[in-house]
Design a protein around this motif. Structure first.
Motif, PDB file in Angstrom:
ATOM      1  N   ALA A   1       0.838  -1.203   0.000  1.00  0.00           N
ATOM      2  CA  ALA A   1       0.000   0.000   0.000  1.00  0.00           C
ATOM      3  C   ALA A   1       0.872   1.253   0.000  1.00  0.00           C
ATOM      4  CB  ALA A   1      -0.910  -0.022   1.226  1.00  0.00           C
ATOM      5  N   GLU A   2       0.269   2.380  -0.395  1.00  0.00           N
ATOM      6  CA  GLU A   2       1.023   3.624  -0.502  1.00  0.00           C
ATOM      7  C   GLU A   2       1.573   4.076   0.839  1.00  0.00           C
ATOM      8  OE1 GLU A   2      -1.298   6.633  -2.302  1.00  0.00           O
ATOM      9  OE2 GLU A   2      -1.634   5.508  -4.146  1.00  0.00           O
ATOM     10  N   ASP A   3       0.843   3.807   1.919  1.00  0.00           N
ATOM     11  CA  ASP A   3       1.259   4.305   3.233  1.00  0.00           C
ATOM     12  C   ASP A   3       2.163   3.319   3.976  1.00  0.00           C
ATOM     13  OD1 ASP A   3      -0.601   2.355   3.575  1.00  0.00           O
ATOM     14  OD2 ASP A   3      -1.798   3.439   5.072  1.00  0.00           O
ATOM     15  N   ASP A   4       2.681   2.328   3.266  1.00  0.00           N
ATOM     16  CA  ASP A   4       3.508   1.315   3.925  1.00  0.00           C
ATOM     17  C   ASP A   4       4.872   1.216   3.244  1.00  0.00           C
ATOM     18  OD1 ASP A   4       4.090  -0.495   5.830  1.00  0.00           O
ATOM     19  OD2 ASP A   4       2.579  -1.986   5.251  1.00  0.00           O
ATOM     20  N   THR A   5       5.518   2.366   3.036  1.00  0.00           N
ATOM     21  CA  THR A   5       6.816   2.392   2.367  1.00  0.00           C
ATOM     22  C   THR A   5       7.907   1.733   3.202  1.00  0.00           C
ATOM     23  OG1 THR A   5       7.187   4.606   3.245  1.00  0.00           O
ATOM     24  CG2 THR A   5       6.274   4.446   1.024  1.00  0.00           C
ATOM     25  N   GLU A   6       7.765   1.791   4.532  1.00  0.00           N
ATOM     26  CA  GLU A   6       8.774   1.129   5.368  1.00  0.00           C
ATOM     27  C   GLU A   6       8.774  -0.379   5.133  1.00  0.00           C
ATOM     28  OE1 GLU A   6       8.490   2.069   9.444  1.00  0.00           O
ATOM     29  OE2 GLU A   6       8.770   4.248   9.177  1.00  0.00           O
ATOM     30  N   LEU A   7       7.571  -0.962   5.014  1.00  0.00           N
ATOM     31  CA  LEU A   7       7.474  -2.391   4.723  1.00  0.00           C
ATOM     32  C   LEU A   7       8.065  -2.685   3.346  1.00  0.00           C
ATOM     33  CD1 LEU A   7       6.477  -5.229   5.439  1.00  0.00           C
ATOM     34  CD2 LEU A   7       4.251  -4.615   4.446  1.00  0.00           C
ATOM     35  N   ALA A   8       7.810  -1.783   2.385  1.00  0.00           N
ATOM     36  CA  ALA A   8       8.353  -1.972   1.047  1.00  0.00           C
ATOM     37  C   ALA A   8       9.880  -1.955   1.061  1.00  0.00           C
ATOM     38  CB  ALA A   8       7.812  -0.885   0.112  1.00  0.00           C
ATOM     39  N   ALA A   9      10.459  -1.017   1.809  1.00  0.00           N
ATOM     40  CA  ALA A   9      11.917  -0.952   1.904  1.00  0.00           C
ATOM     41  C   ALA A   9      12.480  -2.196   2.577  1.00  0.00           C
ATOM     42  CB  ALA A   9      12.330   0.305   2.664  1.00  0.00           C
ATOM     43  N   GLU A  10      11.779  -2.696   3.596  1.00  0.00           N
ATOM     44  CA  GLU A  10      12.214  -3.919   4.260  1.00  0.00           C
ATOM     45  C   GLU A  10      12.168  -5.106   3.302  1.00  0.00           C
ATOM     46  OE1 GLU A  10      13.277  -5.013   7.564  1.00  0.00           O
ATOM     47  OE2 GLU A  10      14.001  -2.964   7.274  1.00  0.00           O
ATOM     48  N   ALA A  11      11.183  -5.093   2.414  1.00  0.00           N
ATOM     49  CA  ALA A  11      11.069  -6.183   1.440  1.00  0.00           C
ATOM     50  C   ALA A  11      12.291  -6.224   0.522  1.00  0.00           C
ATOM     51  CB  ALA A  11       9.785  -6.017   0.626  1.00  0.00           C
ATOM     52  N   VAL A  12      12.775  -5.054   0.104  1.00  0.00           N
ATOM     53  CA  VAL A  12      13.984  -4.997  -0.728  1.00  0.00           C
ATOM     54  C   VAL A  12      15.191  -5.461   0.066  1.00  0.00           C
ATOM     55  CG1 VAL A  12      15.508  -3.458  -2.025  1.00  0.00           C
ATOM     56  CG2 VAL A  12      13.024  -3.190  -2.204  1.00  0.00           C
ATOM     57  N   ARG A  13      15.230  -5.075   1.337  1.00  0.00           N
ATOM     58  CA  ARG A  13      16.340  -5.517   2.169  1.00  0.00           C
ATOM     59  C   ARG A  13      16.348  -7.021   2.323  1.00  0.00           C
ATOM     60  NH1 ARG A  13      17.232  -7.322   6.962  1.00  0.00           N
ATOM     61  NH2 ARG A  13      15.020  -7.192   7.519  1.00  0.00           N
ATOM     62  N   VAL A  14      15.158  -7.621   2.466  1.00  0.00           N
ATOM     63  CA  VAL A  14      15.065  -9.072   2.632  1.00  0.00           C
ATOM     64  C   VAL A  14      15.494  -9.802   1.367  1.00  0.00           C
ATOM     65  CG1 VAL A  14      13.420 -10.961   2.958  1.00  0.00           C
ATOM     66  CG2 VAL A  14      13.338  -8.964   4.449  1.00  0.00           C
ATOM     67  N   GLY A  15      15.259  -9.216   0.171  1.00  0.00           N
ATOM     68  CA  GLY A  15      15.692  -9.907  -1.046  1.00  0.00           C
ATOM     69  C   GLY A  15      14.911  -9.602  -2.299  1.00  0.00           C
ATOM     70  N   ALA A  16      13.833  -8.818  -2.214  1.00  0.00           N
ATOM     71  CA  ALA A  16      13.098  -8.448  -3.422  1.00  0.00           C
ATOM     72  C   ALA A  16      13.941  -7.518  -4.290  1.00  0.00           C
ATOM     73  CB  ALA A  16      11.776  -7.775  -3.051  1.00  0.00           C
ATOM     74  N   GLN A  17      13.765  -7.598  -5.609  1.00  0.00           N
ATOM     75  CA  GLN A  17      14.531  -6.730  -6.508  1.00  0.00           C
ATOM     76  C   GLN A  17      14.021  -5.286  -6.496  1.00  0.00           C
ATOM     77  OE1 GLN A  17      14.443 -10.210  -7.364  1.00  0.00           O
ATOM     78  NE2 GLN A  17      16.522  -9.843  -6.657  1.00  0.00           N
ATOM     79  N   ASP A  18      12.732  -5.093  -6.219  1.00  0.00           N
ATOM     80  CA  ASP A  18      12.159  -3.746  -6.191  1.00  0.00           C
ATOM     81  C   ASP A  18      10.785  -3.838  -5.543  1.00  0.00           C
ATOM     82  OD1 ASP A  18      11.883  -1.058  -6.549  1.00  0.00           O
ATOM     83  OD2 ASP A  18      12.080  -1.081  -8.724  1.00  0.00           O
ATOM     84  N   TYR A  19      10.137  -2.667  -5.315  1.00  0.00           N
ATOM     85  CA  TYR A  19       8.783  -2.666  -4.783  1.00  0.00           C
ATOM     86  C   TYR A  19       7.923  -1.700  -5.597  1.00  0.00           C
ATOM     87  CZ  TYR A  19       9.843   1.803  -2.457  1.00  0.00           C
ATOM     88  OH  TYR A  19      10.190   3.102  -2.198  1.00  0.00           O
ATOM     89  N   LEU A  20       6.622  -1.941  -5.570  1.00  0.00           N
ATOM     90  CA  LEU A  20       5.640  -1.101  -6.249  1.00  0.00           C
ATOM     91  C   LEU A  20       4.536  -0.735  -5.262  1.00  0.00           C
ATOM     92  CD1 LEU A  20       5.324  -3.148  -9.569  1.00  0.00           C
ATOM     93  CD2 LEU A  20       6.494  -0.953  -9.296  1.00  0.00           C
ATOM     94  N   LEU A  21       3.981   0.458  -5.404  1.00  0.00           N
ATOM     95  CA  LEU A  21       2.869   0.915  -4.568  1.00  0.00           C
ATOM     96  C   LEU A  21       1.573   0.768  -5.343  1.00  0.00           C
ATOM     97  CD1 LEU A  21       4.522   4.135  -3.073  1.00  0.00           C
ATOM     98  CD2 LEU A  21       4.513   1.797  -2.132  1.00  0.00           C
ATOM     99  N   ARG A  22       0.551   0.262  -4.667  1.00  0.00           N
ATOM    100  CA  ARG A  22      -0.720  -0.023  -5.339  1.00  0.00           C
ATOM    101  C   ARG A  22      -1.288   1.198  -6.069  1.00  0.00           C
ATOM    102  NH1 ARG A  22      -4.304  -4.231  -3.971  1.00  0.00           N
ATOM    103  NH2 ARG A  22      -3.426  -5.815  -2.588  1.00  0.00           N
ATOM    104  N   GLY A  23      -1.329   2.327  -5.375  1.00  0.00           N
ATOM    105  CA  GLY A  23      -1.986   3.488  -5.952  1.00  0.00           C
ATOM    106  C   GLY A  23      -1.244   4.092  -7.125  1.00  0.00           C
ATOM    107  N   GLU A  24       0.037   3.814  -7.275  1.00  0.00           N
ATOM    108  CA  GLU A  24       0.820   4.400  -8.358  1.00  0.00           C
ATOM    109  C   GLU A  24       1.057   3.426  -9.497  1.00  0.00           C
ATOM    110  OE1 GLU A  24       4.425   5.721  -6.607  1.00  0.00           O
ATOM    111  OE2 GLU A  24       3.461   7.198  -5.276  1.00  0.00           O
TER     112      GLU A  24
END
Length: 446
Positions: free
Chosen positions: A114-137
């Motif tokens: 979600a758009e308001d959960d950028t910290e979780l998105a950044a953690e996902a990249v740290r864990v091993g994801a190549q990138d993250y996307l926000l639903r609203g964008e």
């Protein structure tokens, strides 16, 4: 309520012959039906196929080798596979992501949040994801670009990981092979030692050729050089076993036929097939340095250069067969007079089997080698410099790298018969391909 995502469709692309299609696996469960995958435009000729899964079980069935990228919704409800690890991994989304990364280690992964959960998105990249996307964008062009970026980044990560593993493995092999090269044991002897070793395998330090030199407590200097047929890693390993066995048997007092018969038993037990054999040449030099015993097991005879005389081959009649060919073979030991000042060169057939021109079929042979060494001795070369020049010239005559292993060992004695060096430490181990230094250069005995 089913997720309103196409189960699988293909976005058509313009004509192209150099850009591969991509397959995207979407793992998302939206009971409200508010999420849809945007229409993906054809970008640079790339066609994106979409598969959808509503849970990890379904994703496991759809995760085939042709999937290039995974789009994982971090809001996916925890499953039985991830619920146990939720406390350790943090939020449920990260536990789900960790599970996906574990079952798809070679796939690119995009995290959707979600758009308001950028910290979780950044953690996902740290864990091993190549990138993250926000639903609203999320739109088609952004998703297409993110997929291509994630795929290329994953490929780069995998290539870097493989390169790192390959480099570490090569370094470990180099350290192992370097440690298996012999250190001559000549403390207390007035003989000078030099050696050159060049394996036929590319990027290797060790081949099927082997050599060694030791001095026993009675003052006798024993030297050996041998060649296992072939020059791969298995032959290199067998060569090391034979060298170590020779040193142990020599220090235990064995010599001549008794030593070679025992070495043949070692070869017969250690070789992979009955077709494997090894040639061998041994010499044992008396403490006064004037006489030697010579044994040949299918190996070329050594070259000797005495003071005031041209270099020539030692007698090679009445030698025995190579080790491993005849079960009850014998190897006669021949007495040879060396004289007061001499140089003795032992070598493997890699030195004499190179061609004498890039487009020639004629090989250098022993006669050609003798003529070459005599010419280099007349130029004042000796010791490390002589061996380096010999191996270099053989390579140049061949018109390029030699395909067989080459090992050359040189022992010489000063004309005066007095000790040339007094060492309380072992001689330095010769380094493959090293260049002679002034400290190693020796004056010719001729």
């Amino acid at each position: 309520m089913p997720v309103p995502v196409p189960q699988q469709h293909t976005i058509p692309a313009v004509e192209t012959t150099h850009v591969a299609d991509l397959t995207l696996l979407v793992i998302e469960d939206d009971p409200a039906g508010t999420f849809t995958v945007p229409e993906l435009p054809a970008a640079a000729g790339t066609r994106v196929r979409i598969r959808t899964a509503r849970n990890l079980t379904e994703a496991g069935r759809l995760l085939t080798d042709d999937v290039d990228c995974i789009l994982l919704d971090l809001a996916l409800p925890p499953s039985s596979e991830t619920r146990a690890g939720e406390g350790a991994e943090g939020p449920a989304g990260l536990a789900t992501l960790t599970h996906v990364l574990r079952i798809a280690p070679r796939h690119a992964v995009l995290a959707l949040t979600a758009e308001d959960d950028t910290e979780l998105a950044a953690e996902a990249v740290r864990v091993g994801a190549q990138d993250y996307l926000l639903r609203g964008e999320l739109d088609g062009r952004l998703l297409t670009r993110a997929i291509r970026y994630a795929v290329e980044r994953k490929r780069a990560d995998v290539a870097q990981h493989q390169l790192t593993e390959s480099t570490l493995r090569a370094q470990e092999n180099a350290r192992l092979e370097r440690g298996l090269l012999p250190t001559p044991l000549l403390q207390g002897s007035d003989l000078r030692f030099a050696a050159r070793y060049r394996p036929g395998r590319s990027r290797a330090l060790l081949g099927g050729d082997f050599y060694d030199t030791v001095r026993t407590p009675d003052g006798t200097v024993h030297a050996m050089i041998g060649d296992v047929c072939g020059h791969g890693p298995d032959e290199a390993a067998l060569g090391v076993e034979l060298r170590i066995a020779w040193r142990a048997l020599t220090l235990a007092g064995l010599c001549g036929d008794e030593l070679l018969s025992t070495l043949q038993q070692v070869l017969e037990h250690e070789r992979e097939s009955e077709e494997i054999f090894a040639t061998l040449c041994t010499v044992d030099i008396t403490p006064d340095g004037r006489h030697a015993g010579l044994c040949l097991a299918g190996h070329p005879a050594p070259l000797i250069a005495r003071y005031g005389r041209a270099a020539q081959l030692l007698p090679y009649e009445n030698g025995g067969p190579a080790l491993g060919l005849l079960p009850r073979a014998r190897w006669p030991r021949r007495q040879v007079e060396l004289g007061g000042s001499w140089s003795l060169m032992m070598y493997t057939d890699g030195l004499i089997e190179g061609r004498v021109g890039a487009n020639e079929t004629q090989r250098l042979g022993q006669d050609g080698m003798v003529a070459m060494i005599n010419r280099q001795l007349e130029e004042g070369l000796t010791g490390e410099a002589l061996l380096e020049a010999a191996v270099t010239e053989v390579r140049e005559l061949n018109g390029g790298e030699l395909t067989d292993d080459v090992a050359v060992l040189l022992l010489d004695r000063d004309r005066s018969g007095h000790r040339v060096h007094s060492r309380s430490t072992p001689l330095p181990r010769p380094r493959p391909g090293s260049t002679p230094s002034p400290a190693n250069a020796q004056r010719p005995p001729l």
